[in-house]
Design a protein around this motif. Structure first.
Motif, PDB file in Angstrom:
ATOM      1  N   ALA A  41       1.556  -1.065   0.034  1.00  0.00           N
ATOM      2  CA  ALA A  41      -0.262   0.038  -0.095  1.00  0.00           C
ATOM      3  C   ALA A  41       0.985   1.900  -0.036  1.00  0.00           C
ATOM      4  N   ASP A  42      -0.241   1.964  -0.276  1.00  0.00           N
ATOM      5  CA  ASP A  42       0.857   3.546  -0.526  1.00  0.00           C
ATOM      6  C   ASP A  42       0.553   4.439   0.908  1.00  0.00           C
ATOM      7  N   GLY A  43      -0.682   4.784   1.587  1.00  0.00           N
ATOM      8  CA  GLY A  43      -0.577   5.557   1.935  1.00  0.00           C
ATOM      9  C   GLY A  43      -1.085   5.034   3.680  1.00  0.00           C
ATOM     10  N   ALA A  44      -0.502   5.792   4.657  1.00  0.00           N
ATOM     11  CA  ALA A  44      -1.294   5.437   5.980  1.00  0.00           C
ATOM     12  C   ALA A  44      -2.258   6.836   6.762  1.00  0.00           C
ATOM     13  N   TYR A  45      -3.354   6.980   7.149  1.00  0.00           N
ATOM     14  CA  TYR A  45      -3.753   8.153   6.814  1.00  0.00           C
ATOM     15  C   TYR A  45      -4.507   8.307   8.400  1.00  0.00           C
ATOM     16  N   TYR A  46      -4.785   9.205   8.906  1.00  0.00           N
ATOM     17  CA  TYR A  46      -5.510   9.468  10.364  1.00  0.00           C
ATOM     18  C   TYR A  46      -6.067   9.909  10.665  1.00  0.00           C
ATOM     19  N   ARG A  47      -7.450  10.101  10.468  1.00  0.00           N
ATOM     20  CA  ARG A  47      -8.868  11.181  11.008  1.00  0.00           C
ATOM     21  C   ARG A  47      -8.526  12.103  12.419  1.00  0.00           C
ATOM     22  N   VAL A  48      -8.787  12.922  12.476  1.00  0.00           N
ATOM     23  CA  VAL A  48      -8.270  13.681  13.571  1.00  0.00           C
ATOM     24  C   VAL A  48      -9.768  14.190  14.743  1.00  0.00           C
ATOM     25  N   HIS A  49     -10.054  13.486  15.612  1.00  0.00           N
ATOM     26  CA  HIS A  49     -10.790  14.408  16.366  1.00  0.00           C
ATOM     27  C   HIS A  49     -10.557  15.200  17.302  1.00  0.00           C
ATOM     28  N   HIS A  50     -11.252  15.684  18.817  1.00  0.00           N
ATOM     29  CA  HIS A  50     -11.524  16.660  19.750  1.00  0.00           C
ATOM     30  C   HIS A  50     -12.825  15.642  20.378  1.00  0.00           C
ATOM     31  N   PHE A  51     -12.312  15.882  22.214  1.00  0.00           N
ATOM     32  CA  PHE A  51     -13.174  15.335  22.740  1.00  0.00           C
ATOM     33  C   PHE A  51     -13.762  14.140  22.411  1.00  0.00           C
ATOM     34  N   ALA A  52     -13.205  13.523  21.988  1.00  0.00           N
ATOM     35  CA  ALA A  52     -13.632  12.036  21.229  1.00  0.00           C
ATOM     36  C   ALA A  52     -12.693  10.799  21.755  1.00  0.00           C
ATOM     37  N   GLN A  53     -13.183   9.625  21.795  1.00  0.00           N
ATOM     38  CA  GLN A  53     -12.451   8.506  22.434  1.00  0.00           C
ATOM     39  C   GLN A  53     -11.504   7.863  20.153  1.00  0.00           C
ATOM     40  N   GLN A  54     -11.214   9.209  20.252  1.00  0.00           N
ATOM     41  CA  GLN A  54     -11.232   8.450  19.206  1.00  0.00           C
ATOM     42  C   GLN A  54      -9.221   9.240  18.591  1.00  0.00           C
ATOM     43  N   LEU A  55      -8.359   9.057  17.504  1.00  0.00           N
ATOM     44  CA  LEU A  55      -6.971   9.643  17.260  1.00  0.00           C
ATOM     45  C   LEU A  55      -7.332  11.294  17.463  1.00  0.00           C
ATOM     46  N   ALA A  56      -6.099  12.236  17.946  1.00  0.00           N
ATOM     47  CA  ALA A  56      -6.980  13.208  18.559  1.00  0.00           C
ATOM     48  C   ALA A  56      -5.271  13.760  18.131  1.00  0.00           C
TER      49      ALA A  56
END
Length: 361
Positions: free
Chosen positions: A65-80
């Motif tokens: 694969a060519d890319g590793a991308y991540y979402r960014v969220h605040h105040f959530a049980q997610q990557l920040a």
């Protein structure tokens, strides 16, 4: 590859010719980085998500694969906060692109962000592809205010996000702007000082996440690459992929008119699952997805369908997606809570069974 007969879609007539329609595509993954204490989740804590995000990037690189991308969220049980993760992925990999989709610029100090981004980019050897934007609907009311930011008089929060982005883009040029102290602790180079560390070339690897045709055109004028996701302002009532393809063409036209001295890049995101095992069918075999229309942040939006089918049928479905054809980069949204091994399988299925048949590999 796309034949002449494939240039016609049942609702839109001929697809406008594009030099990008038959290009090979970069294929990466986009993780939302959820975690939950549920026993059914493979990511039950923030630590689980962070470590598995690194491991999935390593596995994706090994698969080709060519890319590793991540979402960014605040105040959530997610990557920040993205930069520690991006730096860690950069240290563990050697080839794969590493990016975000997207960083909400309403929350960002562009000066500090330039230092963080430069550091992570240098650790990775110049592989960062930073997606930034005004951001998506929040978990809290005006969350950016808790970070110390607020719109200037007469501004909206979206205006503030774009202003932060413009400052960030200017600082990435690496030009000196700060008057040096005549009695510094350490000797200064001559002239005005810039932020350090500076990573040459990063300015050309900034992407704007755009939900409308107008913001795509604005991004082109600013010299940013374009990220278009699975959600878009419903500006014509046509199918999602038709509207998104039109957005991409408007972006490329604005880019050409601006006279930039490099070719732009465009990514689209999709949920795509090739059903090759009983486990795939158990998770996604009942998915008969269609576009959905709804209201988000007071905007009428169209949400693009997911794709889940046996490989032969899936190939034909994807062949008809005009926006994928227009883009040079495809980001596969992955169900990160199903764990590294399963998501590596999802990525491998696309690379092995789907991409070659469509001329993407």
């Amino acid at each position: 590859m796309i034949s002449e007969s494939d240039r016609f879609h049942h609702v839109g007539g001929p697809i406008a010719h594009s030099p990008y329609l038959e290009d090979m595509k970069k294929i990466g993954f986009l993780s939302f980085g959820h975690w939950s204490p549920s026993p059914q989740s493979a990511t039950r804590s923030a630590q689980d998500v962070l470590l598995q995000s690194i491991d999935l990037a390593v596995a994706a690189e090994e698969l080709g694969a060519d890319g590793a991308y991540y979402r960014v969220h605040h105040f959530a049980q997610q990557l920040a906060s993205p930069f520690p993760l991006l730096a860690a992925v950069g240290a563990r990999t050697s080839r794969i692109e590493i990016g975000t989709g997207v960083i909400d610029m309403r929350y960002e100090n562009p000066f500090y962000m330039v230092e963080d981004a430069g550091s992570a980019d240098l650790i990775s050897g110049g592989r960062l592809q930073l997606g930034i934007s005004r951001g998506s609907p929040e978990q809290v009311i005006d969350g950016w205010r808790h970070f110390g930011y607020g719109p200037a008089q007469g501004e909206t929060d979206a205006d503030m996000g774009r202003r932060h982005a413009e400052v960030f883009l200017h600082l990435l040029k690496g030009q000196g702007f700060a008057k040096p102290n005549p009695r510094p602790m350490f000797p200064n180079p001559p002239g005005l000082l810039r932020l350090e560390p500076h990573s040459a070339g990063l300015r050309d690897r900034i992407w704007w996440g755009s939900a409308s045709d107008a913001t795509a055109v604005w991004a082109a004028k600013q010299g940013m690459n374009l990220q278009s996701s699975t959600l878009k302002a419903d500006e014509s009532g046509e199918p999602f992929h038709v509207q998104q393809a039109r957005q991409i063409r408007a972006y490329r036209e604005a880019w050409a008119a601006a006279g930039h001295d490099r070719a732009p890049r465009v990514s689209v995101s999709r949920s795509i699952f090739a059903l090759t095992t009983d486990q795939d069918r158990a998770y996604f075999g009942r998915d008969d997805s269609q576009d959905q229309v709804g209201i988000i942040d007071n905007m009428r939006a169209v949400f693009g369908r997911s794709y889940a089918a046996e490989p032969e049928r899936l190939i034909e479905q994807l062949r008809a997606d005009e926006a994928i054809a227009e883009a040079d980069t495809l980001l596969l949204t992955v169900p990160n809570q199903l764990g590294v091994d399963y998501n590596a399988h999802v990525i491998e299925n696309i690379l092995r069974h789907i991409a070659p048949a469509l001329g993407w590999r």
